[in-house]
Design a protein around this motif. Sequence first.
Motif, short mmCIF file in Angstrom:
data_model
loop_
_atom_site.label_atom_id
_atom_site.label_comp_id
_atom_site.label_asym_id
_atom_site.label_seq_id
_atom_site.Cartn_x
_atom_site.Cartn_y
_atom_site.Cartn_z
N SER A 90 -5.52 -1.86 8.11
CA SER A 90 -5.49 -0.82 7.17
C SER A 90 -7.11 -0.62 6.86
CB SER A 90 -4.62 -1.24 5.85
OG SER A 90 -4.54 -0.26 4.89
N SER A 91 -7.23 0.17 5.78
CA SER A 91 -8.60 0.47 5.00
C SER A 91 -9.18 -0.76 4.62
CB SER A 91 -8.81 1.40 4.04
OG SER A 91 -8.18 0.82 2.88
N MET A 92 -10.46 -1.04 4.83
CA MET A 92 -11.16 -2.08 4.33
C MET A 92 -10.94 -2.53 3.09
SD MET A 92 -13.01 -3.51 6.89
CE MET A 92 -11.50 -2.66 7.83
N LYS A 93 -10.82 -1.63 2.30
CA LYS A 93 -10.47 -1.84 0.73
C LYS A 93 -9.17 -2.50 0.61
CE LYS A 93 -10.28 0.48 -3.77
NZ LYS A 93 -10.22 1.65 -4.67
N LYS A 94 -8.04 -1.99 1.32
CA LYS A 94 -6.88 -2.62 1.27
C LYS A 94 -6.75 -3.88 1.91
CE LYS A 94 -4.16 1.79 0.86
NZ LYS A 94 -3.06 2.60 1.54
N LEU A 95 -7.63 -4.03 2.87
CA LEU A 95 -7.68 -5.41 3.69
C LEU A 95 -8.43 -6.41 2.83
CD1 LEU A 95 -8.52 -4.22 7.28
CD2 LEU A 95 -6.21 -5.27 6.69
N GLU A 96 -9.37 -6.19 2.00
CA GLU A 96 -10.02 -7.13 1.15
C GLU A 96 -9.19 -7.30 -0.07
OE1 GLU A 96 -13.54 -4.90 1.11
OE2 GLU A 96 -14.41 -5.55 2.83
N SER A 97 -8.72 -6.37 -0.53
CA SER A 97 -7.73 -6.60 -1.73
C SER A 97 -6.69 -7.51 -1.49
CB SER A 97 -7.42 -5.34 -2.30
OG SER A 97 -8.20 -4.49 -2.70
N PHE A 98 -5.80 -7.18 -0.22
CA PHE A 98 -4.71 -8.12 0.26
C PHE A 98 -5.19 -9.56 0.23
CE2 PHE A 98 -1.63 -9.64 3.34
CZ PHE A 98 -0.49 -9.29 2.77
#
Length: 241
Positions: A90-98
């Motif tokens: 996914s997007s970097m933001k979603k990956l990092e949040s996950f």
Amino acid sequence: MALYVIADLHLSCAAETDKSMEGFGDRWANYTERLYRNWTHLVAPEDTVIVPGDISWALTLPEAREDLAFIDRLPGKKILMKGNHDFWWSSMKKLESFCEENGFSTLSFLYHDACRVEGKIVAGTRGWLWAENAEKADPEGQKILAREALRLEMSLVAARRLREETPDCEVIAFFHYPPVWNGAVCPALTEPLRREGIRRCYFGHIHGVAGARKITEDGITYCLTSADALDFTPCFIPPDP
């Protein structure tokens, strides 16, 4: 602190994915257990492992939770890259949040950028499958390759900035697809490496080949690091080529 690489883990830890690679022959027998045993025996907590794509068979990020949890439990820091089967990406933001939500503290992601690790600068992109006369045989593939070449340029620009801060740091390139293989050379990916003075490149994607096969082309050494080629043991990257 050491740097390692291993691609194509093809994990399927979650019951809902159920796509074990063991159906692809004896080479893949008990591969998850072998990977865990070899990795934990070799890699120390202070080390870093690059994983250039085809990490999980999951189709969505929630489905990838068990596979990412498995990797997070392994020793060392891990830098994950996208492969052609990583549909969960996914997007970097979603990956990092996950990762933050699930407490995955050892995972980070490399996607058209660069980072400094273990005295090296790591750059690269997914790449694309290449064959001679591909522009005639697969126009759609050429569009994808053009996008990957642009992402590589973005990554190398980021690497160049990091190198300005630390001139002694070598830049090492990582791809999922091989930029060079079976006599075919992809200039859209190899020429930027040559221009930037990169001497070492690691890739995955190719299966059924025993050993970390090395190819030298135009002063650059390209090394195959698919998990089955490495007998599911991370490949040590020497400090000096």
